[in-house]
Motif scaffolding. Sequence first.
Motif, short mmCIF file in Angstrom:
data_model
loop_
_atom_site.label_atom_id
_atom_site.label_comp_id
_atom_site.label_asym_id
_atom_site.label_seq_id
_atom_site.Cartn_x
_atom_site.Cartn_y
_atom_site.Cartn_z
N ALA A 1 0.83 -1.21 0.00
CA ALA A 1 0.00 0.00 0.00
C ALA A 1 0.86 1.26 0.00
O ALA A 1 0.54 2.24 -0.67
CB ALA A 1 -0.94 -0.01 1.20
N SER A 2 1.97 1.22 0.74
CA SER A 2 2.84 2.41 0.80
C SER A 2 3.51 2.65 -0.55
O SER A 2 3.66 3.80 -0.99
CB SER A 2 3.90 2.25 1.89
N ALA A 3 3.94 1.59 -1.21
CA ALA A 3 4.56 1.73 -2.52
C ALA A 3 3.55 2.29 -3.52
O ALA A 3 3.87 3.19 -4.31
CB ALA A 3 5.10 0.39 -3.01
N ALA A 4 2.33 1.79 -3.44
CA ALA A 4 1.28 2.27 -4.35
C ALA A 4 0.94 3.73 -4.07
O ALA A 4 0.72 4.52 -4.99
CB ALA A 4 0.02 1.41 -4.22
N LEU A 5 0.93 4.11 -2.79
CA LEU A 5 0.65 5.49 -2.40
C LEU A 5 1.70 6.43 -2.99
O LEU A 5 1.41 7.58 -3.33
CB LEU A 5 0.63 5.59 -0.88
N GLY A 6 2.92 5.92 -3.13
CA GLY A 6 3.98 6.71 -3.74
C GLY A 6 3.94 6.70 -5.26
O GLY A 6 4.81 7.28 -5.90
N GLY A 7 2.95 6.02 -5.83
CA GLY A 7 2.78 6.02 -7.28
C GLY A 7 3.53 4.92 -8.00
O GLY A 7 3.64 4.94 -9.23
N TYR A 8 4.05 3.95 -7.27
CA TYR A 8 4.83 2.87 -7.90
C TYR A 8 3.97 1.67 -8.27
O TYR A 8 2.95 1.40 -7.63
CB TYR A 8 5.94 2.41 -6.95
N ASP A 9 4.41 0.96 -9.27
CA ASP A 9 3.83 -0.34 -9.59
C ASP A 9 4.51 -1.37 -8.70
O ASP A 9 5.73 -1.33 -8.52
CB ASP A 9 4.08 -0.71 -11.05
N VAL A 10 3.73 -2.31 -8.16
CA VAL A 10 4.29 -3.31 -7.28
C VAL A 10 4.59 -4.59 -8.07
O VAL A 10 3.74 -5.08 -8.81
CB VAL A 10 3.32 -3.63 -6.13
N VAL A 11 5.80 -5.09 -7.92
CA VAL A 11 6.17 -6.37 -8.50
C VAL A 11 6.28 -7.37 -7.34
O VAL A 11 7.11 -7.21 -6.46
CB VAL A 11 7.52 -6.28 -9.24
N GLU A 12 5.40 -8.35 -7.35
CA GLU A 12 5.39 -9.29 -6.23
C GLU A 12 6.42 -10.40 -6.45
O GLU A 12 6.50 -10.99 -7.53
CB GLU A 12 4.00 -9.90 -6.08
N LEU A 13 7.18 -10.65 -5.41
CA LEU A 13 8.25 -11.65 -5.48
C LEU A 13 7.79 -12.91 -4.76
O LEU A 13 7.56 -12.89 -3.55
CB LEU A 13 9.49 -11.06 -4.79
N PRO A 14 7.62 -14.02 -5.50
CA PRO A 14 7.16 -15.25 -4.83
C PRO A 14 8.24 -15.82 -3.91
O PRO A 14 9.42 -15.80 -4.26
CB PRO A 14 6.87 -16.21 -5.99
N SER A 15 7.84 -16.29 -2.74
CA SER A 15 8.81 -16.88 -1.81
C SER A 15 9.23 -18.26 -2.31
O SER A 15 8.46 -18.96 -2.96
CB SER A 15 8.19 -17.04 -0.43
N GLY A 16 10.46 -18.63 -1.96
CA GLY A 16 10.92 -19.97 -2.29
C GLY A 16 10.28 -21.01 -1.37
O GLY A 16 9.54 -20.67 -0.45
N ASP A 17 10.57 -22.28 -1.62
CA ASP A 17 9.97 -23.36 -0.84
C ASP A 17 10.28 -23.25 0.64
O ASP A 17 9.51 -23.69 1.49
CB ASP A 17 10.48 -24.73 -1.35
N ASP A 18 11.44 -22.68 0.97
CA ASP A 18 11.80 -22.57 2.38
C ASP A 18 11.30 -21.27 3.01
O ASP A 18 11.64 -20.95 4.14
CB ASP A 18 13.32 -22.70 2.56
N GLY A 19 10.47 -20.51 2.27
CA GLY A 19 9.89 -19.29 2.83
C GLY A 19 10.77 -18.07 2.68
O GLY A 19 10.38 -16.98 3.10
N ARG A 20 11.94 -18.26 2.11
CA ARG A 20 12.86 -17.13 1.96
C ARG A 20 12.85 -16.62 0.52
O ARG A 20 12.24 -17.22 -0.37
CB ARG A 20 14.29 -17.56 2.33
N VAL A 21 13.55 -15.49 0.33
CA VAL A 21 13.70 -14.95 -1.03
C VAL A 21 14.49 -15.96 -1.85
O VAL A 21 15.51 -16.49 -1.40
CB VAL A 21 14.45 -13.60 -0.99
#
Lengths: 476, 443
Positions: free
Chosen positions: A178-198
């Motif tokens: 929401a904060s990124a969108a409020l700043g006018g940015y497009d959000v690119v969602e990063l899927p988590s790996g199997d272990d829950g990490r980036v």
Amino acid sequence: MTLHYDQARWEDPDSEGYEPLLSEKNLETVSTDDVPLPDDLKRDSLTLPDLTEPELARHYTRLSQMNYGVESGPYPLGSCTMKYNPKFTEDVAALPSGLVHPDRSEASTQGTLELLYDLQDYLARIGGMDAVTLQPPSGAAGEFTGILLASAYHGANGEADQRTEVVIPDSAHGTNFASAALGGYDVVELPSGDDGRVEIEALDAALSEQTAALMLTNPNTLGLFEREIEEIAAMVHDVGGLLYYDGANLNALLGRARPGDMGFDIMHYNVHKTFATPHGGGGPGAGPVGVVSDLEPYLPTPQVRESDGEYEFFEPEESVGKVHGYTGNWLVLIKAYAYIARLGDEGLGDASAKAVLNANYLASRLEYEIPNGPFHHEFVASAGEQDAADVAKRMLDYGVHPPTTKWPEFVPEALMTEPTEVESKRSLDQLAAAFNAVAGEDEETLASAPNRTSARRIDQTSAARNPRLSWQAIDE
Amino acid sequence: MSRTEGSPFAPHTAEEVDEMLSAIGAEDEEALFDIPEAVRFDGEFGIEARNEREIRDEVERVLGRNDDLTEFLGRGHYDHYVPSLVDHVADRQEFLTSYTQYQPELTQGFLQALFEYQSMLVELTGLDVANCSMHDAATALGEAATLAKRVRETSGDRILVPDLIREGRRSVLENYADGAGLAVETYPTDDANADVEALSDAVDEDVVMVYAENPTVRGTIEERLGEIGGLADENDAMFVLGTDPVALSVLSRPADVGVDVVVGDAATLGLPTSYGMGLGLFATREAFLRQVPGRLVGAGEDGAGKRAYTLTLQTREQHIRRERATSNICTNQAWVALRTAMHAASLGASGLVDLATDCLERPTDLAERLDAIDGVEAPVHDRHHFREFVARTDRSAHEIRAGLEVRGFSIHVIDDDHVQLCVTETNAGAVDDLVAAVEEVAA
């Protein structure tokens, strides 16, 4: 082993069972005939509750007894860091000499400026940052401030039009998006790996020359440390992006690692989490933002600086302006200062050690499935076949505030649990007993819970379908 | 069994720590930190721990560097006496230490108090819906701008604000407006009220929002709100009004003069002067309900068929809708809203109208007394005033301010020959001394 618990209920025989609203106790209408204004500039009358002080004291005391705070019992609400709020910080914040008007001259408010300066300094040291603004009035306001800073930085580099994206892991707090969108940015969602990490490959795919920033918390909301943080930072910086640290989970790292040392360029601190200022039923909090020196010129105005023991405000040369009408939530900031001073290096480090110990100990005692690990300050259990929302309602009957439920979404029936450092082993054992008792209960028992709270299960769907948002709407 | 050293708020004994470590299967606490060596922090913050008494003494000593001045300051942040009841009852831990009411069955008390807060704002504004707080007046105004953008998605990117708007408030608004692709523009004022003719020239179909304040930042009562509302309406722009609950107690109901959104600072009730900390008021029409930013408390029923309260319409919020949420606000000012409701309830309708009447009379009386002093003309604006007013001075306003500080008073400086003073019940007792001091420094 579980606690016996019954929350207060105040049932008025004249009001179909509930504690009456102020408006149902007594209303008064006064005319404004005697108000020295022409009729076309004033209202005709005003209607508000009319109760004596003893009646009001009783009303609000009853309401308080139908509420649950950190001193009522365990409050392991994941990612909210509901730790004990020391009492003396309230008295420190109430000192009359601190309650001054924000438009006072700098010369007449040297004490206030000195405390602000010292808190900026404390937070910079704790985060490994070069400069800190105290202005953002909440964590999300801190995120928004960070987004403004990133935008100003890229703008100054002539890349305002090019950098249109902010990358955010799917496990991140909703406020990041929401904060990124409020700043006018497009959000690119990063899927988590199997272990829950980036996952480095997924990150590589998400980053580009359009990337303004990656927003990350570390440890993440699953309580897992992003072990590849150095590589992550290098990848973000290689494409010209900035690395933003969401400080919601900072309580897990005090004295063990600092965002600045991990390569983060911007971070916010949630003083109502990490530094034990009260959550106030939803606020006020405060979300100071720290930055590395490259971003210092863009900080909100005003900043405090010191020279020979004298303090003054100044406007950073390329300031983004303001994110609060004045200088933020002062009463909250002063409590954070007092808390940090009370703990010092050793206490801050110990707070994290015990928070992490407590999370791992509680996780080890639970009969629920808990994917991944080892954990830092919080963990996410899966209620499996049970409905996490029902589990939460049933936990209320055992006198504990339940975990955060159903989030992150990729853990089925998630129960995000953060006990904090203030729970004793005995308390954690009771908490575990409550979890485990519920884990063994049938669907019917869960669905009919809670039974020992001021209200029974509330039908939130119908409340939303037919919104009644004021006592005027109830009377309609 | 002795407690471990370190955080005074972590209750563990050394024996318990050992038992817990062995249950986990870890050698020591450090083994639980899954942090690569390269990013481990081995240094010190250099922050020395102090005990409670030492910290209280220290903060008292540091804050003692603040001069003890009687403030005649306002301009958006006002000091009214807060009844003792508010401190004592709001400080109950069940209120103070709880968090957002995600589990309504366990948090009925706070939900009901917030519902009552919303209801009082509905009465004061005449609008249908009030949320249960934004950060302050400036952020509430910023949120109003993004609301205007959402409800008028198809065209327009201009916001009109008066030239008399607090700089900080405008700066926050611009930061919110930027992200939404909106431009903040100024319309002129005439004798501290909106210049409606000039505004009429400035408004066109590209305007999504017109903002006005009542009272204005100069303390004048805005006299042509209905016309401003009409101009906004004709151009399909949202009419946003900045005000506060004390002023609303006597001024025209915003709903009656065409206002679509009321913003402002509600902490004029409930908080003492606290270095600018506030409570963003936000109320609007039912038509915008599903686009409202922030939390809403609604009444519903529990399983026993009894009235109960819950956070509602949460699908607007960022924890569900993420980047498509109506706002990023999560932690708001709920506890201040609780205090505001308590303060309003303890005054009641007659207490509020009396307080507001004082706010109308006191500045007029003080201005009259200052006007009698050689070298001072007050009030500058030929308007009705609320709490504050502007005075013109023959001598440099900066020198007058400095001279008054030496004598124990703090006032605003507007420019070289204008000052602004705010008077309420909290500084009224010092008015005679202030007038004497102005006599000394103004001539």
